[in-house]
Design a protein around this motif. Sequence first.
Motif, short mmCIF file in Angstrom:
data_model
loop_
_atom_site.label_atom_id
_atom_site.label_comp_id
_atom_site.label_asym_id
_atom_site.label_seq_id
_atom_site.Cartn_x
_atom_site.Cartn_y
_atom_site.Cartn_z
N GLN A 247 0.81 -1.21 0.00
CA GLN A 247 0.00 0.00 0.00
C GLN A 247 0.85 1.27 0.00
O GLN A 247 0.29 2.37 0.02
CB GLN A 247 -0.92 0.04 1.23
CG GLN A 247 -1.86 -1.13 1.34
CD GLN A 247 -2.90 -0.92 2.42
OE1 GLN A 247 -3.90 -0.23 2.23
NE2 GLN A 247 -2.67 -1.51 3.58
N PHE A 248 2.19 1.13 -0.01
CA PHE A 248 3.10 2.26 0.06
C PHE A 248 2.91 3.03 1.37
O PHE A 248 2.96 4.25 1.41
CB PHE A 248 2.93 3.22 -1.13
CG PHE A 248 2.99 2.55 -2.47
CD1 PHE A 248 3.77 1.44 -2.68
CD2 PHE A 248 2.24 3.03 -3.53
CE1 PHE A 248 3.82 0.81 -3.91
CE2 PHE A 248 2.28 2.41 -4.77
CZ PHE A 248 3.07 1.29 -4.96
N ASP A 249 2.66 2.30 2.46
CA ASP A 249 2.50 2.90 3.77
C ASP A 249 3.81 2.80 4.53
O ASP A 249 4.41 1.72 4.60
CB ASP A 249 1.40 2.21 4.57
CG ASP A 249 0.01 2.50 4.01
OD1 ASP A 249 -0.08 3.26 3.04
OD2 ASP A 249 -0.97 1.97 4.56
N LEU A 250 4.24 3.91 5.11
CA LEU A 250 5.48 3.95 5.89
C LEU A 250 5.13 3.89 7.36
O LEU A 250 4.38 4.74 7.87
CB LEU A 250 6.26 5.24 5.58
CG LEU A 250 7.61 5.38 6.27
CD1 LEU A 250 8.60 4.34 5.75
CD2 LEU A 250 8.17 6.78 6.07
N GLU A 251 5.66 2.88 8.07
CA GLU A 251 5.41 2.72 9.50
C GLU A 251 6.70 3.00 10.26
O GLU A 251 7.73 2.40 9.98
CB GLU A 251 4.91 1.30 9.80
CG GLU A 251 3.63 0.93 9.06
CD GLU A 251 3.23 -0.50 9.33
OE1 GLU A 251 3.76 -1.10 10.29
OE2 GLU A 251 2.39 -1.02 8.58
#
Length: 444
Positions: free
Chosen positions: A263-267
């Motif tokens: 999802q191209f989510d940066l955590e």
Amino acid sequence: MTSERARTAPSADDLAASEPEAVRILEGGAEIISGAMRPHAELEAMLSAGGWKRRFLKQPERVSAFVAGAEAVREALARVHRRAEVEAWTEDMPVLRQARALSTQRERLTRLARQRLDTLTVAPPDVTLEEALTRLEALLRQPVSKALKEGEVLVFEPDYGGSRGKPGPGVGGMNVPSRYLLPVPLGALLLTLLMVSGLPGARELGLALMGLSIGGVLLWPQLRSGRVRITSERLLWTPVFGEAQEVRLDSIADDGVHLDRSQFDLEVTGDRRLRARSVSDALHLMVALELHRRPPLLGAARSGVQLEDVALLPAKVGDVEGVCVLRPHALAFIPDRRGPQALQAVTGRPTSLKGFEADRVLEALRWLPAEEFDACVSRVVKATGGLAWAAGDAHFVPGPPIWVAIRIKRGEQVLLGRAEWHDRAAAERILQGWHPRPALPPPE
């Protein structure tokens, strides 16, 4: 057997007689336990509800009173359980039943408070209920500032228009996860089936469904996206919808940065938790984050001043292309496809990031003082198999305008580069100090 059980079981009169004695022996502990039942239930209801953050902040006195009385509640519970074990109280003793109910409620409330705390930061598994509530209140009462604070300097922001003309990581170069594109071929298939079916209105229905699927693909990532920035102090995420989030750079754990490639989510995990959704230019964002959360670049941008006497030039030596770091006293040449080695040379730590060039690392080094900048460039040259020429050993060959070509020779080697618009002024200024090769004396 039945008669024996009847003789050993306590009667109602026995319970009635023993209860006041138990309450007296507990020295007020029973009243404390009884009085704590309602506050525990109210706090559990508040933390379980939607909008719990807003409710939590609206009732600070309830939380502070709960924490202030926690020690007395724990002591009262311990006293009841200890007495019950020593004096072999029956299960039907009202004060014991109430103590066990409160203990169960506290366990349930502790798990809930830890879960809520873990949404904001890393909650240790052994954190007590009162510690969790105190930390929750402290975090919720420190609102995240969306604007830069006084003295805070912006050091990186993704290029939302596309990174230097390069395509995104999704299908067809779009910054859209592949699974979000699935409705498009399904919509096209459905449109085809409807059009060949010959049903009344099928064509219009199919076109409408196709339009909805394409619109959803384009709109959904925008709705869940936002603005992510790296400053001299923190990583800041401001979503289109929802609350801003931040993490202090110096608090990010060694393994605290992860990219959800689906999802191209940066955590990011540090003093707080941050999840930046549908980030643009994710790779270069992670490169910048790796640099600015570790020495020597950690906090280096607080001065707000970047090194001026440096120009980064696309260049080649022979058939090898790369980037030239031009300085008044020297130059360095780093070949292409050496970005990970350059990053590791600066941070001193291995990296799993791939697919970026060394110029991303070298550009960030401008925040360092001249001496530290040169030391880092030397390490990058060594790690990448590059070249380093001193100004006294090489000379600038005047010729075309510097945005067309820059020729610098050292013996038989020639570095050919050019100055892009953002580095032209610095390159012109630096090259003025690079003396051209002395002219040979005329023959006698």
